[in-house]
Design an enzyme around this catalytic site. Sequence first.
Site, PDB file in Angstrom:
ATOM      1  N   PRO A   1      -5.735   1.169  18.416  1.00  0.00           N
ATOM      2  CA  PRO A   1      -5.469   0.625  17.074  1.00  0.00           C
ATOM      3  C   PRO A   1      -5.351   1.676  15.970  1.00  0.00           C
ATOM      4  CG  PRO A   1      -7.753   0.238  17.702  1.00  0.00           C
ATOM      5  CD  PRO A   1      -7.077   0.804  18.900  1.00  0.00           C
TER       6      PRO A   1
ATOM      7  N   LYS B   1      -0.299   0.392  15.064  1.00  0.00           N
ATOM      8  CA  LYS B   1       1.084   0.326  15.547  1.00  0.00           C
ATOM      9  C   LYS B   1       1.375  -0.828  16.505  1.00  0.00           C
ATOM     10  CE  LYS B   1       2.688   3.541  13.148  1.00  0.00           C
ATOM     11  NZ  LYS B   1       3.388   3.023  11.963  1.00  0.00           N
TER      12      LYS B   1
ATOM     13  N   TYR C   1      -9.596   6.101   6.590  1.00  0.00           N
ATOM     14  CA  TYR C   1      -9.888   6.503   7.970  1.00  0.00           C
ATOM     15  C   TYR C   1     -10.889   7.650   7.864  1.00  0.00           C
ATOM     16  CZ  TYR C   1      -5.644   3.975   9.474  1.00  0.00           C
ATOM     17  OH  TYR C   1      -4.692   3.025   9.728  1.00  0.00           O
TER      18      TYR C   1
ATOM     19  N   TYR D   1       3.431   6.776   9.947  1.00  0.00           N
ATOM     20  CA  TYR D   1       2.630   5.640   9.481  1.00  0.00           C
ATOM     21  C   TYR D   1       3.519   4.539   8.913  1.00  0.00           C
ATOM     22  CZ  TYR D   1      -1.651   3.356   7.943  1.00  0.00           C
ATOM     23  OH  TYR D   1      -2.700   2.469   7.808  1.00  0.00           O
TER      24      TYR D   1
ATOM     25  N   HIS E   1       0.853  -1.201   0.000  1.00  0.00           N
ATOM     26  CA  HIS E   1       0.000   0.000   0.000  1.00  0.00           C
ATOM     27  C   HIS E   1       0.882   1.242   0.000  1.00  0.00           C
ATOM     28  CE1 HIS E   1      -4.252  -1.456   1.163  1.00  0.00           C
ATOM     29  NE2 HIS E   1      -3.621  -2.374   0.453  1.00  0.00           N
TER      30      HIS E   1
HETATM   31  C1  PHB Z   1      -6.950  -3.575  10.414  1.00  0.00           C
HETATM   32  O1  PHB Z   1      -6.926  -3.880   9.218  1.00  0.00           O
HETATM   33  O2  PHB Z   1      -7.380  -4.362  11.272  1.00  0.00           O
HETATM   34  C2  PHB Z   1      -6.481  -2.235  10.836  1.00  0.00           C
HETATM   35  C3  PHB Z   1      -5.920  -1.395   9.897  1.00  0.00           C
HETATM   36  C4  PHB Z   1      -5.495  -0.137  10.259  1.00  0.00           C
HETATM   37  C5  PHB Z   1      -5.629   0.283  11.568  1.00  0.00           C
HETATM   38  C6  PHB Z   1      -6.169  -0.567  12.520  1.00  0.00           C
HETATM   39  C7  PHB Z   1      -6.602  -1.829  12.150  1.00  0.00           C
HETATM   40  O3  PHB Z   1      -5.230   1.528  11.917  1.00  0.00           O
END
Ligand code: PHB
Length: 395
Positions: A293, A297, A201, A385, A72
């Site tokens: 989450p 991280k 997000y 990130y 990604h």
């Molecule tokens: C996930 O795919 O479970 C996931 C991805 C990004 C995040 C948190 C969880 O920031």
Amino acid sequence: MKTQVAIIGAGPSGLLLGQLLANAGIDNVILERRSADYVLGRIRAGVLEQGTVDLLREAGVSDNLDARGLIHTGFDIAFAGERVRIDLPELADGKHVTVYGQTEVTRDLMNAREGIGATTWYEADNVQPHAIDTDAPYVTFEHAGHEYRLDCAYIAGCDGSHGVSRGCIPADRLKIFERKYPLGWLGVMADTPPVADELIYATHERGFALCSMRSPTRSRYYIQVADTESPDNWSDDEFWAELKRRLPQNVADTLVTGDSIDKSVAPLSSSVTEPMQHGRLILLGDAAHIVPPTGAKGLNLAIADVNTAYRLFRRIYDDSRADLIARYSATCLSRIWKTERFSWWMTTNLHKFSATEDFDTRIQQAELGYYLNSKAGRTTIAENYVGLPFAKLEP
Ligand code: PHB
Ligand code: APR
């Protein structure tokens, strides 16, 4: 029984440390409270930093990851009716992330460990470290009704946030720094094509939402809920309807829904334990720190500790530098606190905390608007990130 490094916990931290040490000829035994199937049943995040991928490659466990991991090069933040893309290579020195589930990482590590015939005791009860401030520590445990003693030179506490290791650091030295958020994430896994090629997000007045994935045919979605919420209160239809309300219209319009194959609520919290070493015991991963989450991280922080611990054990066994263990905690913590900051920042600025418009909500909007509309702001997000550089044990 005798080994060089006794590892408590067969999550990603314990398994990867065990694999790296075994490859380097450093004998280790893993003691895990649960069964292997139970460990593999836990669904966790799925975004790997480059440093994490590199260490898995160094351990020789990246065949599946290299074949099936999704590269990604960016993700979107939906805010104030716009979708702002964070272009990772452009902003973060050519770097990207890899989407590959923690469950798959764990399975690959378990298979690799079985392949080299290293010892793992699953369903080990009452695991207890002893004599950690002597040169002859040991771990006692029970298995199928029998008591065992494992003598070792070092103990690696990789036993997660509810483990036994952290409590072995004397209370007068131990300090735990914590932040609780009144939030949870209700997560759904579904065998449906992801709504977009990259993660989204989404901020929204009804609360945060996240669109993620595990593969081109498996999606992972989350919505912000109260930390007291139960997944049983949500039918699949209710979940999809609420998710769609929080996504930009053109995203919601193309979302493919389906039966959930997992539905669970995870509370959000931040915590750091200091120090991460006492005598012959070191702590790694969730045993020492938790992040919310937002930003994915948790696993990456754990793997950064494994990197430091592995380099430390190499110096101890290859170069007789037992003294370097005193540097373990500070080395790990310098990077951990920066990552804690990023996870806290993402959490604080992407979620809805207050039912009414107040000073804090206006500041939150200004903060996000500033960061997302400034190249410097987006660069900061991108750098964190993709993952900050691993800290070094020696200058
Ligand atoms: C996930 O795919 O479970 C996931 C991805 C990004 C995040 C948190 C969880 O920031
Ligand atoms: N004795 C033996 N094993 C134990 C004990 C104990 N007393 N307590 C806990 N364990 C085991 C757990 O059953 C679990 O399998 O330790 C393991 C810890 O694994 P994780 O919780 O996955 O922690 P870690 O390996 O550090 O991985 C961190 O997992 O929780 C996520 O967000 C986190 O992604 C991050 C990653």
